[in-house]
Design a protein around this motif. Structure first.
Motif, PDB file in Angstrom:
ATOM      1  N   SER A  51      -7.919  17.156   2.999  1.00  0.00           N
ATOM      2  CA  SER A  51      -6.479  17.197   2.823  1.00  0.00           C
ATOM      3  C   SER A  51      -6.031  18.638   2.665  1.00  0.00           C
ATOM      4  O   SER A  51      -6.839  19.564   2.682  1.00  0.00           O
ATOM      5  CB  SER A  51      -6.078  16.379   1.589  1.00  0.00           C
ATOM      6  N   SER A  52      -4.742  18.846   2.526  1.00  0.00           N
ATOM      7  CA  SER A  52      -4.236  20.195   2.325  1.00  0.00           C
ATOM      8  C   SER A  52      -4.688  20.718   0.963  1.00  0.00           C
ATOM      9  O   SER A  52      -4.946  19.959   0.039  1.00  0.00           O
ATOM     10  CB  SER A  52      -2.710  20.200   2.409  1.00  0.00           C
ATOM     11  N   GLY A  53      -4.756  22.014   0.836  1.00  0.00           N
ATOM     12  CA  GLY A  53      -5.202  22.610  -0.411  1.00  0.00           C
ATOM     13  C   GLY A  53      -6.215  23.697  -0.163  1.00  0.00           C
ATOM     14  O   GLY A  53      -6.698  23.889   0.961  1.00  0.00           O
ATOM     15  N   ARG A  54      -6.549  24.409  -1.216  1.00  0.00           N
ATOM     16  CA  ARG A  54      -7.501  25.491  -1.089  1.00  0.00           C
ATOM     17  C   ARG A  54      -8.905  24.960  -0.873  1.00  0.00           C
ATOM     18  O   ARG A  54      -9.264  23.906  -1.386  1.00  0.00           O
ATOM     19  CB  ARG A  54      -7.472  26.351  -2.353  1.00  0.00           C
ATOM     20  N   PRO A  55      -9.733  25.712  -0.131  1.00  0.00           N
ATOM     21  CA  PRO A  55     -11.134  25.318   0.034  1.00  0.00           C
ATOM     22  C   PRO A  55     -11.853  25.306  -1.308  1.00  0.00           C
ATOM     23  O   PRO A  55     -11.496  26.054  -2.222  1.00  0.00           O
ATOM     24  CB  PRO A  55     -11.705  26.388   0.961  1.00  0.00           C
ATOM     25  N   ARG A  56     -12.876  24.481  -1.424  1.00  0.00           N
ATOM     26  CA  ARG A  56     -13.669  24.476  -2.637  1.00  0.00           C
ATOM     27  C   ARG A  56     -14.665  25.632  -2.591  1.00  0.00           C
ATOM     28  O   ARG A  56     -15.401  25.808  -1.613  1.00  0.00           O
ATOM     29  CB  ARG A  56     -14.416  23.153  -2.793  1.00  0.00           C
ATOM     30  N   THR A  57     -14.687  26.406  -3.651  1.00  0.00           N
ATOM     31  CA  THR A  57     -15.544  27.589  -3.702  1.00  0.00           C
ATOM     32  C   THR A  57     -16.459  27.601  -4.914  1.00  0.00           C
ATOM     33  O   THR A  57     -17.192  28.577  -5.108  1.00  0.00           O
ATOM     34  CB  THR A  57     -14.686  28.874  -3.722  1.00  0.00           C
ATOM     35  N   THR A  58     -16.440  26.543  -5.723  1.00  0.00           N
ATOM     36  CA  THR A  58     -17.227  26.545  -6.957  1.00  0.00           C
ATOM     37  C   THR A  58     -18.108  25.299  -7.062  1.00  0.00           C
ATOM     38  O   THR A  58     -17.589  24.182  -7.140  1.00  0.00           O
ATOM     39  CB  THR A  58     -16.310  26.603  -8.193  1.00  0.00           C
ATOM     40  N   PRO A  59     -19.411  25.474  -7.069  1.00  0.00           N
ATOM     41  CA  PRO A  59     -20.300  24.342  -7.375  1.00  0.00           C
ATOM     42  C   PRO A  59     -20.102  23.898  -8.823  1.00  0.00           C
ATOM     43  O   PRO A  59     -19.542  24.637  -9.640  1.00  0.00           O
ATOM     44  CB  PRO A  59     -21.696  24.930  -7.157  1.00  0.00           C
ATOM     45  N   ASP A  60     -20.561  22.700  -9.139  1.00  0.00           N
ATOM     46  CA  ASP A  60     -20.535  22.240 -10.532  1.00  0.00           C
ATOM     47  C   ASP A  60     -21.582  22.974 -11.359  1.00  0.00           C
ATOM     48  O   ASP A  60     -21.348  23.342 -12.511  1.00  0.00           O
ATOM     49  CB  ASP A  60     -20.797  20.730 -10.602  1.00  0.00           C
ATOM     50  N   THR A  61     -22.756  23.172 -10.746  1.00  0.00           N
ATOM     51  CA  THR A  61     -23.894  23.792 -11.424  1.00  0.00           C
ATOM     52  C   THR A  61     -24.584  24.746 -10.454  1.00  0.00           C
ATOM     53  O   THR A  61     -24.591  24.506  -9.245  1.00  0.00           O
ATOM     54  CB  THR A  61     -24.903  22.719 -11.880  1.00  0.00           C
ATOM     55  N   VAL A  62     -25.131  25.822 -10.974  1.00  0.00           N
ATOM     56  CA  VAL A  62     -25.985  26.704 -10.179  1.00  0.00           C
ATOM     57  C   VAL A  62     -27.334  26.814 -10.878  1.00  0.00           C
ATOM     58  O   VAL A  62     -27.415  27.242 -12.030  1.00  0.00           O
ATOM     59  CB  VAL A  62     -25.360  28.097  -9.999  1.00  0.00           C
ATOM     60  N   MET A  63     -28.377  26.404 -10.167  1.00  0.00           N
ATOM     61  CA  MET A  63     -29.744  26.485 -10.686  1.00  0.00           C
ATOM     62  C   MET A  63     -30.452  27.673 -10.033  1.00  0.00           C
ATOM     63  O   MET A  63     -30.376  27.849  -8.822  1.00  0.00           O
ATOM     64  CB  MET A  63     -30.497  25.188 -10.375  1.00  0.00           C
ATOM     65  N   ALA A  64     -31.134  28.479 -10.850  1.00  0.00           N
ATOM     66  CA  ALA A  64     -31.809  29.655 -10.317  1.00  0.00           C
ATOM     67  C   ALA A  64     -32.970  30.021 -11.224  1.00  0.00           C
ATOM     68  O   ALA A  64     -33.001  29.658 -12.404  1.00  0.00           O
ATOM     69  CB  ALA A  64     -30.837  30.831 -10.212  1.00  0.00           C
ATOM     70  N   ASP A  65     -33.929  30.766 -10.677  1.00  0.00           N
ATOM     71  CA  ASP A  65     -35.099  31.139 -11.463  1.00  0.00           C
ATOM     72  C   ASP A  65     -34.823  32.402 -12.283  1.00  0.00           C
ATOM     73  O   ASP A  65     -33.695  32.906 -12.336  1.00  0.00           O
ATOM     74  CB  ASP A  65     -36.331  31.305 -10.569  1.00  0.00           C
ATOM     75  N   LYS A  66     -35.855  32.950 -12.908  1.00  0.00           N
ATOM     76  CA  LYS A  66     -35.710  34.055 -13.871  1.00  0.00           C
ATOM     77  C   LYS A  66     -35.179  35.332 -13.237  1.00  0.00           C
ATOM     78  O   LYS A  66     -34.628  36.180 -13.934  1.00  0.00           O
ATOM     79  CB  LYS A  66     -37.057  34.326 -14.541  1.00  0.00           C
ATOM     80  N   ALA A  67     -35.343  35.474 -11.913  1.00  0.00           N
ATOM     81  CA  ALA A  67     -34.868  36.691 -11.257  1.00  0.00           C
ATOM     82  C   ALA A  67     -33.353  36.842 -11.354  1.00  0.00           C
ATOM     83  O   ALA A  67     -32.817  37.948 -11.206  1.00  0.00           O
ATOM     84  CB  ALA A  67     -35.289  36.692  -9.789  1.00  0.00           C
ATOM     85  N   TYR A  68     -32.656  35.745 -11.600  1.00  0.00           N
ATOM     86  CA  TYR A  68     -31.195  35.766 -11.654  1.00  0.00           C
ATOM     87  C   TYR A  68     -30.666  35.762 -13.089  1.00  0.00           C
ATOM     88  O   TYR A  68     -29.451  35.629 -13.291  1.00  0.00           O
ATOM     89  CB  TYR A  68     -30.636  34.558 -10.897  1.00  0.00           C
ATOM     90  N   SER A  69     -31.552  35.878 -14.058  1.00  0.00           N
ATOM     91  CA  SER A  69     -31.132  35.819 -15.450  1.00  0.00           C
ATOM     92  C   SER A  69     -30.558  37.161 -15.892  1.00  0.00           C
ATOM     93  O   SER A  69     -31.263  38.166 -15.947  1.00  0.00           O
ATOM     94  CB  SER A  69     -32.325  35.442 -16.344  1.00  0.00           C
ATOM     95  N   SER A  70     -29.274  37.179 -16.166  1.00  0.00           N
ATOM     96  CA  SER A  70     -28.614  38.366 -16.725  1.00  0.00           C
ATOM     97  C   SER A  70     -27.311  37.928 -17.365  1.00  0.00           C
ATOM     98  O   SER A  70     -26.736  36.896 -17.004  1.00  0.00           O
ATOM     99  CB  SER A  70     -28.344  39.420 -15.640  1.00  0.00           C
ATOM    100  N   ARG A  71     -26.858  38.708 -18.300  1.00  0.00           N
ATOM    101  CA  ARG A  71     -25.590  38.387 -18.960  1.00  0.00           C
ATOM    102  C   ARG A  71     -24.436  38.435 -17.971  1.00  0.00           C
ATOM    103  O   ARG A  71     -23.496  37.643 -18.049  1.00  0.00           O
ATOM    104  CB  ARG A  71     -25.329  39.376 -20.098  1.00  0.00           C
ATOM    105  N   ALA A  72     -24.495  39.368 -17.036  1.00  0.00           N
ATOM    106  CA  ALA A  72     -23.419  39.503 -16.050  1.00  0.00           C
ATOM    107  C   ALA A  72     -23.301  38.241 -15.191  1.00  0.00           C
ATOM    108  O   ALA A  72     -22.198  37.754 -14.925  1.00  0.00           O
ATOM    109  CB  ALA A  72     -23.662  40.727 -15.178  1.00  0.00           C
ATOM    110  N   HIS A  73     -24.450  37.719 -14.762  1.00  0.00           N
ATOM    111  CA  HIS A  73     -24.418  36.515 -13.931  1.00  0.00           C
ATOM    112  C   HIS A  73     -23.940  35.303 -14.720  1.00  0.00           C
ATOM    113  O   HIS A  73     -23.153  34.488 -14.217  1.00  0.00           O
ATOM    114  CB  HIS A  73     -25.812  36.244 -13.353  1.00  0.00           C
ATOM    115  N   ARG A  74     -24.390  35.185 -15.937  1.00  0.00           N
ATOM    116  CA  ARG A  74     -23.951  34.049 -16.758  1.00  0.00           C
ATOM    117  C   ARG A  74     -22.450  34.149 -17.043  1.00  0.00           C
ATOM    118  O   ARG A  74     -21.741  33.143 -17.038  1.00  0.00           O
ATOM    119  CB  ARG A  74     -24.753  34.009 -18.066  1.00  0.00           C
ATOM    120  N   ALA A  75     -21.971  35.374 -17.263  1.00  0.00           N
ATOM    121  CA  ALA A  75     -20.539  35.560 -17.498  1.00  0.00           C
ATOM    122  C   ALA A  75     -19.734  35.234 -16.244  1.00  0.00           C
ATOM    123  O   ALA A  75     -18.649  34.634 -16.326  1.00  0.00           O
ATOM    124  CB  ALA A  75     -20.264  36.997 -17.947  1.00  0.00           C
TER     125      ALA A  75
END
Length: 298
Positions: free
Chosen positions: A185-209
């Protein structure tokens, strides 16, 4: 469907409306698009050289030029986006997403071109060839890193490239920003997953924020050194990040997705000199995955 033809009539019916015009700039008709797509699939699936394509596909130069043209104009990005929109409308996308990367060795045929290394390289601009052609030197030699975000069932939604020695962490924001699924339908595209799962390489305060600011639940493992540092600082170290152990077990779906993509030999090993053409081959594999998903729906 035969060994040389992978697209069914139902598949072609879904993607044909998003293919470029069959008439060239000078008014001359292009060779059959469907035949060219089958030829490109055959090449990436088998890993052969372009010039060794079977004669039934016509001149190999025509096949390569068509693939190069579609890589430059973003044809496969548009096709994947359209298929994602159709899948989302049918409720087929699991929005518990997983992110990871894999390193693919670059064959010597992919590395015999001039590369600018050591300087800034924009790997988030999907329509511009990066100066290093997304080739760098990792432990295994010259290689390309494929960064991917897939849905909760392991079907790729975003594919970006970087040099083999590139940081997973630095590419995370670019991968997340590339999520864009138009709504039926009309409206903005969806750009946000409900959850993001990632391993330790992605662990940082910046990413969590970043995830928190967009209302996305982070399921990211915390490395031992970060955990120890937080505890050492006591109250100043803050609370431990929330972590869903049960949901984290689903993260393996992104590894399954890489294993599926690497069934095509020319994707498991990179033979393409340019990042745009190699990524177009990856997107073609993603297209087939979603075509099979949509083909299974009534």
């Amino acid at each position: 469907m035969s060994r040389t033809r992978m697209l069914t009539d139902a598949h072609w019916e879904l993607i044909e409306p998003f293919m470029p015009s069959s008439i060239g700039k000078q008014g001359r008709p292009f060779r059959d698009h469907r035949l060219m797509v089958d030829a490109i699939i055959y090449r990436y699936r088998t890993g052969m050289a372009w010039r060794d394509l079977p004669e039934e596909f016509g001149p190999w130069q025509t096949v390569w030029k068509r693939h190069h043209r579609w890589a430059l104009d973003g044809t496969w990005d548009r096709v994947v986006t359209a298929l994602l929109a159709r899948a989302d409308a049918a409720g087929l996308i699991d929005w518990d997403a997983a992110v990871d990367s894999t390193i693919n060795r670059a064959h010597q045929h992919a590395t015999n071109t001039t590369r600018t290394t050591g300087g800034p390289s924009n790997h988030k601009n999907l329509g511009v060839e990066p100066p290093d052609h997304a080739i760098g030197r990792s432990r295994g030699g010259l290689s390309t890193k494929v960064h991917q975000l897939c849905d909760g069932t392991g079907r790729p939604m975003v594919v970006l490239l970087g040099p083999g020695q590139g940081s997973d962490s630095r590419m995370f924001a670019n991968v997340l920003a590339a999520v864009r699924v138009p709504r039926a339908s009309s409206g903005r595209p969806r750009t946000t997953p409900d959850t993001v799962m990632a391993d330790k390489a992605y662990s940082s305060r910046a990413h969590r924020a970043l995830l928190r600011s967009r209302g996305i639940t982070a399921v990211i493992a915390e490395p031992k050194d970060q955990r120890a540092n937080r505890k050492r600082r006591g109250a100043r170290g803050g609370r431990p990040p929330a972590f869903d152990t049960h949901k984290y077990k689903q993260r393996h779906v992104v590894e399954n997705a890489f294993a599926d993509i690497k069934q095509w030999r020319a994707l498991a090993t990179r033979y393409d000199k340019h990042a745009l053409t190699y990524r177009a081959g990856l997107l073609l594999r993603v297209t087939l995955i979603w075509l099979h998903t949509l083909g299974d729906t009534p």
